[in-house]
Design an enzyme around this catalytic site. Structure first.
Site, PDB file in Angstrom:
ATOM      1  N   ASN A 276      25.837  30.807 -31.014  1.00  0.00           N
ATOM      2  CA  ASN A 276      25.219  29.589 -31.544  1.00  0.00           C
ATOM      3  C   ASN A 276      25.514  28.408 -30.609  1.00  0.00           C
ATOM      4  O   ASN A 276      26.220  28.558 -29.608  1.00  0.00           O
ATOM      5  CB  ASN A 276      25.739  29.327 -32.953  1.00  0.00           C
ATOM      6  CG  ASN A 276      27.177  28.834 -32.948  1.00  0.00           C
ATOM      7  OD1 ASN A 276      28.001  29.300 -32.167  1.00  0.00           O
ATOM      8  ND2 ASN A 276      27.488  27.901 -33.818  1.00  0.00           N
ATOM      9  N   CYS A 278      27.519  25.860 -30.422  1.00  0.00           N
ATOM     10  CA  CYS A 278      28.893  25.474 -30.045  1.00  0.00           C
ATOM     11  C   CYS A 278      29.734  26.627 -29.529  1.00  0.00           C
ATOM     12  O   CYS A 278      30.908  26.437 -29.168  1.00  0.00           O
ATOM     13  CB  CYS A 278      29.582  24.853 -31.237  1.00  0.00           C
ATOM     14  SG  CYS A 278      28.865  23.284 -31.703  1.00  0.00           S
ATOM     15  N   GLU A 280      31.042  29.166 -31.095  1.00  0.00           N
ATOM     16  CA  GLU A 280      32.042  29.782 -31.964  1.00  0.00           C
ATOM     17  C   GLU A 280      31.503  30.953 -32.773  1.00  0.00           C
ATOM     18  O   GLU A 280      32.266  31.675 -33.399  1.00  0.00           O
ATOM     19  CB  GLU A 280      32.654  28.739 -32.918  1.00  0.00           C
ATOM     20  CG  GLU A 280      31.811  28.377 -34.135  1.00  0.00           C
ATOM     21  CD  GLU A 280      30.775  27.321 -33.848  1.00  0.00           C
ATOM     22  OE1 GLU A 280      30.121  26.859 -34.791  1.00  0.00           O
ATOM     23  OE2 GLU A 280      30.619  26.946 -32.662  1.00  0.00           O
TER      24      GLU A 280
END
Length: 573
Positions: A276, A278, A280
Site C-alpha cells: 500500500n 506507506c 506497511e
C-alpha cells in the site's frame, strides 16, 4: 458497563468537522463525535447477525465497539469512520492492484485505481511485469513505452481524483531490482512535477543485498520472456538508491523475501510484490486491507507502583485488542468494494491490519526516553502481547465463522494456525486518526514540543504545546511563555535551561539518531506479521553514508521495508 466518552480535543473537532462528520445537502454538519462513533459501531456490529448470532449479541457488540472508540482506545482507519453506515464508499484504506503487461491490463489498472480512490482508498502497484522501454510488441509491431511511462499515466489518473471529495489520492509503485529499467525507476522522481501522489520503492531480496556486500555484478531480466538483458554492478545500483534517498527521501526499499516469509504464501495467488502507499501493508493483486489502531497512551496506570510493566493495564489492553480484531474482521463483510475482483480476493484472505499509535505518549508517561534499549523493550513486549491476543481472537473467530477461504492452499500450519484472517497486525502511520485520538502517530517519537498554528477565525498565530510537556513544565517549575515561543520557533530543548531528565525524556524525532529509529522499527517488526510505517529523520548534515547505514541496518535487523512516507500517504489513516 457504563461508557464515558473521552472529550475530543479542539484539533480533533476541527478535523472531524471538516472531513468526517456527515453533512446534509446544504453542507451543514449533522453529527458530532458521539453520533459518528455510534453510527460506525452500529454498522460494523450488524455483521454479527449474518453469523447466526442472536440479535442481542449484535447489540452487545455494538455497545462494545462504541465503548472502545468513544474512549479513543481504538480508532479504525479514516474510510471506516467516514463511510460506515452511509451505504456508500469503501471502508478499507489499503489496496494493491494488479498491473499486467498489456494495453488491456494497464487500462484496467487505471480504471480500478480511479474507482478505489474515488471513495477513499490508497493504491499500490508493481511495475515489475511491464516489459522494458524499447521492447518490441509482436501484436502491433510497435515499441513498448516502458514502466515509467505507465507510472506517469497512473499518476495522471490519480491527480484527477479527490478521494471521496475529501482528500488527494495516495499511491505506491514498486519495481524489482532485477528489472532492466531499474535505473530509470530509481531516478524517475528526480524531476519535480513529473509524477504526483506516488511513493516509489525498489523491491529487493537478501540475495541481492549479498551481491551489494560482495560488490559483484548481477543480471537484469526481461519479465516478458525471462531472458537476461544485461548485468549491473549491485554496489553501484545500491549507491544510486542511497543517493536518491539522501537527496529527496526516495526510493525506499522493500525486502520482498522477508515480506513473503512472514505472510505465508497462498499457492494459487503467488507471492506479494507490492504494498500500500506507506509500505506497511504488503498485498496481493486486488487485495484490500482495513486498518485500525490501538491508542497505547490510554493504557498507562498512574496509581500502580513497581517497574514499567506494572504501569500498563494489560487486562484492559487485552480486551480492546480482542474487540478490535473482531471489529476489523466484521469490516470485511460490511464493506462496499470498488470492483468484484477486489471483493473476491479480499474475502478469500480476509486480511486485517491492527496496529498501535500513541506509543511515544506511553513512553513519556512511563518516564522512558524513546532512544533507549528500555524503550525498545517496552515496544517489543507490548507488541508481543497484542500479537498473542489478536492471533488468539482470530483463531476463535475461525472456530465460530470459519477460516479464511484460501487457508487450505496457504503455507500455514494446518494443525495450529487455522486463522480467520491471513494476517492480523500492521503498524500504520495513523496521520489523521492520531489527531482524532490526540496522541502521537504510530510508533513515531514526538516530533515537536511546541509549534505555531494560524487561527484564521481569531486572525492570529497561536502556540500549540505537547500536553505532556506542558503539564511537566508547569508541575516542575520550568514553564514560561519565552520557552514555549523559543521551541515553537524551532529552538532545541537540548539547549534550553531545563532539567537534564526533561531533555532526555523529551528528545524529539529530528534529534534521534537514524540507528535508534531503525532499531525501534525492528523491535516492533518481531511481532508484526505485515509491515511497519516508520519515518527516519535525518539532520541536514546527514551524509549518504548515514542513509546507507540505515538501509543496511533495516535489512540486517529483518525489517520488511524502509521508505519515505509522504504527507498524502500519512493521511490514508
Amino acid at each position: 458497563m457504563t461508557t464515558v466518552a473521552t472529550p475530543l480535543s479542539e484539533q480533533a473537532e476541527k478535523v472531524l468537522n471538516h472531513r468526517y462528520f456527515l453533512k446534509n445537502t446544504e453542507g451543514e454538519v449533522i453529527e458530532d463525535g458521539d453520533a459518528m462513533f455510534r453510527r460506525v459501531a452500529k454498522a460494523i456490529a450488524a455483521v454479527d447477525e449474518t453469523y447466526v448470532l442472536l440479535p442481542v449479541e449484535a447489540e452487545l457488540a455494538e455497545k462494545d465497539f462504541y465503548d472502545i472508540m468513544s474512549k479513543l482506545e481504538f480508532v479504525p482507519n479514516s474510510p471506516t469512520l467516514m463511510n460506515a453506515g452511509t451505504e456508500q464508499g469503501t471502508l478499507s484504506a489499503c489496496f494493491v492492484l494488479p498491473l499486467e503487461d498489456s494495453m488491456e491490463g494497464i487500462m484496467k489498472a487505471c480504471h480500478d485505481s480511479a474507482m478505489v480512490q474515488k471513495f477513499g482508498g490508497g493504491t499500490g502497484f508493481s511495475l515489475s511485469k511491464i516489459r522494458p522501454k524499447g521492447s518490441r510488441i509482436k501484436t502491433t509491431h510497435g515499441i513498448a513505452c516502458g514502466p515509467i511511462e505507465v507510472l506517469k499515466t497512473l499518476s495522471r489518473v490519480s491527480s484527477m481524483i479527490t478521494q471521496g471529495g475529501k482528500r488527494d489520492g495516495a499511491n505506491m509503485a514498486v519495481m524489482s531490482i532485477y528489472h532492466p529499467d531499474i535505473m530509470d525507476f530509481i531516478s524517475c522522481k528526480s524531476v519535480e512535477g513529473d509524477i504526483h501522489n506516488f511513493n516509489i520503492s525498489v523491491g529487493v531480496d537478501s540475495r541481492w543485498m549479498e551481491y551489494v556486500k560482495s560488490n559483484v555484478d548481477y543480471p537484469l531480466i526481461d519479465p516478458s520472456n525471462g531472458m537476461v538483458v544485461k548485468h549491473l554492478n549491485a554496489r553501484e545500483v545500491f549507491d544510486k538508491i542511497v543517493e536518491g534517498a539522501w537527496k529527496n527521501g526516495e526510493p525506499g526499499m522493500i525486502f520482498l523475501d522477508k515480506v513473503n516469509t512472514d505472510n505465508h504464501v497462498v499457492e494459487q495467488y503467488g507471492e506479494m510484490i507490492a504494498t500500500n502507499p506507506c509500505g506497511e501493508q504488503p498485498l496481493l493483486g486486488n487485495e484490500s486491507c482495513n486498518l485500525g489502531s490501538i491508542n497505547l497512551a490510554k493504557f498507562f496506570v498512574d496509581e500502580w507502583s513497581g517497574n514499567w510493566k506494572s504501569k500498563i493495564d494489560w487486562q484492559r489492553l487485552e480486551r480492546v485488542t480482542r474487540l478490535a480484531t473482531r471489529f476489523l474482521d466484521n469490516v470485511i463483510d460490511a464493506n462496499e468494494y470498488a470492483t468484484p475482483e477486489i471483493e473476491e480476493m479480499t474475502k478469500a484472505t480476509r486480511k486485517i491490519g491492527l496496529g498501535v499509535m500513541g506509543f511515544a505518549d506511553l513512553l513519556i508517561q512511563l518516564r522512558i526516553p524513546y532512544n533507549t534499549s528500555l524503550a525498545r523493550e517496552v515496544g517489543t513486549e507490548v507488541m508481543k502481547s497484542i500479537k498473542e491476543w489478536a492471533d488468539s481472537e482470530s483463531l476463535e473467530l475461525a472456530v465460530q465463522r470459519g477460516t479464511f477461504p484460501a487457508w487450505e492452499k496457504s503455507t500455514f500450519n494446518k494443525v495450529t494456525e487455522s486463522y480467520r484472517n491471513h494476517c492480523r497486525l500492521t503498524v500504520a502511520p495513523t496521520g489523521t486518526i492520531s489527531m482524532i485520538a490526540d496522541c502521537a502517530s504510530g510508533i513515531e517519537p514526538t516530533f515537536a514540543l511546541a509549534w505555531k498554528k494560524q487561527n484564521i477565525l481569531e486572525g492570529k498565530t497561536l502556540n500549540y504545546i505537547n500536553k505532556y510537556f506542558e503539564e511537566d513544565a508547569k508541575e516542575h517549575g520550568f514553564y514560561s511563555e519565552e520557552l514555549m515561543d523559543y521551541l515553537a520557533e524551532g529552538g532545541s530543548l537540548q539547549k534550553a535551561d531545563v532539567p537534564d531528565w526533561v531533555k532526555r525524556l523529551y528528545t524529539t524525532a529530528p534529534e534521534i539518531s537514524p540507528e535508534d529509529h531503525v532499531l525501534m522499527q525492528a523491535a516492533f517488526q518481531k511481532h508484526v506479521d505485515s509491515g511497519i510505517s516508520k519515518t527516519i529523520n535525518f539532520p541536514n548534515s546527514a551524509t549518504m553514508r548515514d542513509v546507507e547505514d540505515a538501509y543496511l541496518l533495516a535489512w540486517q535487523t529483518k525489517c520488511n521495508c524502509l521508505l519515505y512516507t509522504s504527507d498524502a500517504a500519512d493521511d490514508m489513516q
